[in-house]
Design a protein around this motif. Structure first.
Motif, short mmCIF file in Angstrom:
data_model
loop_
_atom_site.label_atom_id
_atom_site.label_comp_id
_atom_site.label_asym_id
_atom_site.label_seq_id
_atom_site.Cartn_x
_atom_site.Cartn_y
_atom_site.Cartn_z
N ARG A 176 0.83 -1.21 0.00
CA ARG A 176 0.00 0.00 0.00
C ARG A 176 0.86 1.26 0.00
O ARG A 176 0.62 2.20 -0.77
CB ARG A 176 -0.93 0.00 1.21
CG ARG A 176 -1.88 1.19 1.23
CD ARG A 176 -2.93 1.07 2.32
NE ARG A 176 -2.35 1.10 3.65
CZ ARG A 176 -2.26 0.06 4.47
NH1 ARG A 176 -2.73 -1.13 4.08
NH2 ARG A 176 -1.72 0.16 5.67
N GLN A 186 -8.51 0.43 -0.54
CA GLN A 186 -7.41 0.20 0.40
C GLN A 186 -6.09 0.75 -0.14
O GLN A 186 -5.27 1.29 0.62
CB GLN A 186 -7.25 -1.29 0.68
CG GLN A 186 -8.32 -1.89 1.57
CD GLN A 186 -8.05 -3.36 1.83
OE1 GLN A 186 -6.97 -3.74 2.28
NE2 GLN A 186 -9.03 -4.20 1.53
N LEU A 187 -5.89 0.62 -1.44
CA LEU A 187 -4.66 1.12 -2.06
C LEU A 187 -4.68 2.63 -2.23
O LEU A 187 -3.65 3.24 -2.53
CB LEU A 187 -4.44 0.44 -3.41
CG LEU A 187 -4.06 -1.04 -3.38
CD1 LEU A 187 -4.05 -1.62 -4.77
CD2 LEU A 187 -2.70 -1.23 -2.70
#
Length: 272
Positions: free
Chosen positions: A26, A56-57
């Motif tokens: 990430r 999420q990224l």
């Protein structure tokens, strides 16, 4: 350093074997995005199984789903957004001929909706993962509910022995000029029907033109044979250490580490 376009597969490439994103992954991808590079998910997964990872990224790039059939920037207008579709009549015909073709179930899917002729998800978790999990997440696959064409059709065979026969039957029945039939996964008797001529490189090329990125600055990372076209197209086609040997044969490079060892982002660190 020129602006890079980096297409990343998800399963067994960006994600570890548990299907999760590491902190290092990430952080590195966000660092690349902040530096002005375009990092984009290019996956066989439908939107419903990709959005959480996209968020999420922290991506702001387009996302390519259904192995190239659908490309868009989630929750935004994008002038280069596209959707290649399969004729819904093929899904109905597959159901009508399921017994003759040893087909257990059929799933049709588009950007926001999913239809299936089965109320029971496959017992094998590798297969069930891509199928609707509860009756709240899908529509029954019939002419009353499915009134538009779709991006992808998944076919669950009775067992793996029938895969090749179904693949040949479907290709011959509907024509190679209309559809392409691919195996969905090595450990699963599931086939995917997508529009003919569409693959992961479809989305990669559209993004390259949209963001005016030089061909020498195009990277693609993958591990499986559904990544073949984008690995072959990219000037830098990188295959994971844990990837398919046949895919490695056409790679420009191979990561030194597996997806379990953050092989993708360790390679990306060399780029930035």
């Amino acid at each position: 350093m020129g602006r890079k376009l980096v297409g990343i597969d998800l399963d067994r490439t960006t994600l570890n074997d548990a299907g999760n994103i590491s902190i290092k992954t990430r952080q590195t991808i966000q660092k690349m995005q902040q530096a002005g590079h375009v990092v984009a998910i290019i996956t066989g997964r439908p939107v419903r199984l990709s959005m959480d990872i996209y968020q999420q990224l922290g991506l702001k790039s387009p996302m390519i789903n259904f192995n190239g059939s659908l490309g868009e920037i989630p929750n935004q207008m994008w002038e280069h957004a596209y959707s290649y579709q399969v004729d819904r009549e093929i899904a109905f015909d597959l159901i009508e001929n399921a017994a003759d073709m040893a087909i257990k179930s059929v799933v049709a899917e588009s950007r926001a909706d999913v239809w299936t002729n089965s109320r029971i998800a496959p017992e094998n978790p590798n297969e069930a993962f891509f199928f609707p999990q509860t009756t709240d997440t899908y529509h029954m696959l019939d002419r009353l509910s499915l009134t538009t064409n779709i991006n992808s059709i998944l076919i669950e065979a009775q067992n793996s022995d029938h895969q090749a026969l179904i693949q040949e039957y479907v290709t011959n029945r509907y024509g190679a000029d209309r559809v392409t039939v691919n195996t969905w996964g090595a450990d699963s008797p599931v086939l995917e029907v997508v529009p003919a001529g569409v693959a992961k490189d479809t989305g990669l090329q559209i993004m390259q033109r949209a963001f005016d990125i030089d061909k020498d600055d195009v990277y693609a990372f993958g591990d499986g044979m559904n990544d073949y076209e984008m690995i072959d197209y990219a000037t830098h086609g990188i295959v994971m250490k844990n990837g398919n040997p046949d895919l490695k044969a056409i790679a420009n490079d191979i990561t030194s580490y597996t997806n379990e060892e953050d092989g993708l982002v360790k390679y990306l660190e060399q780029i930035i």
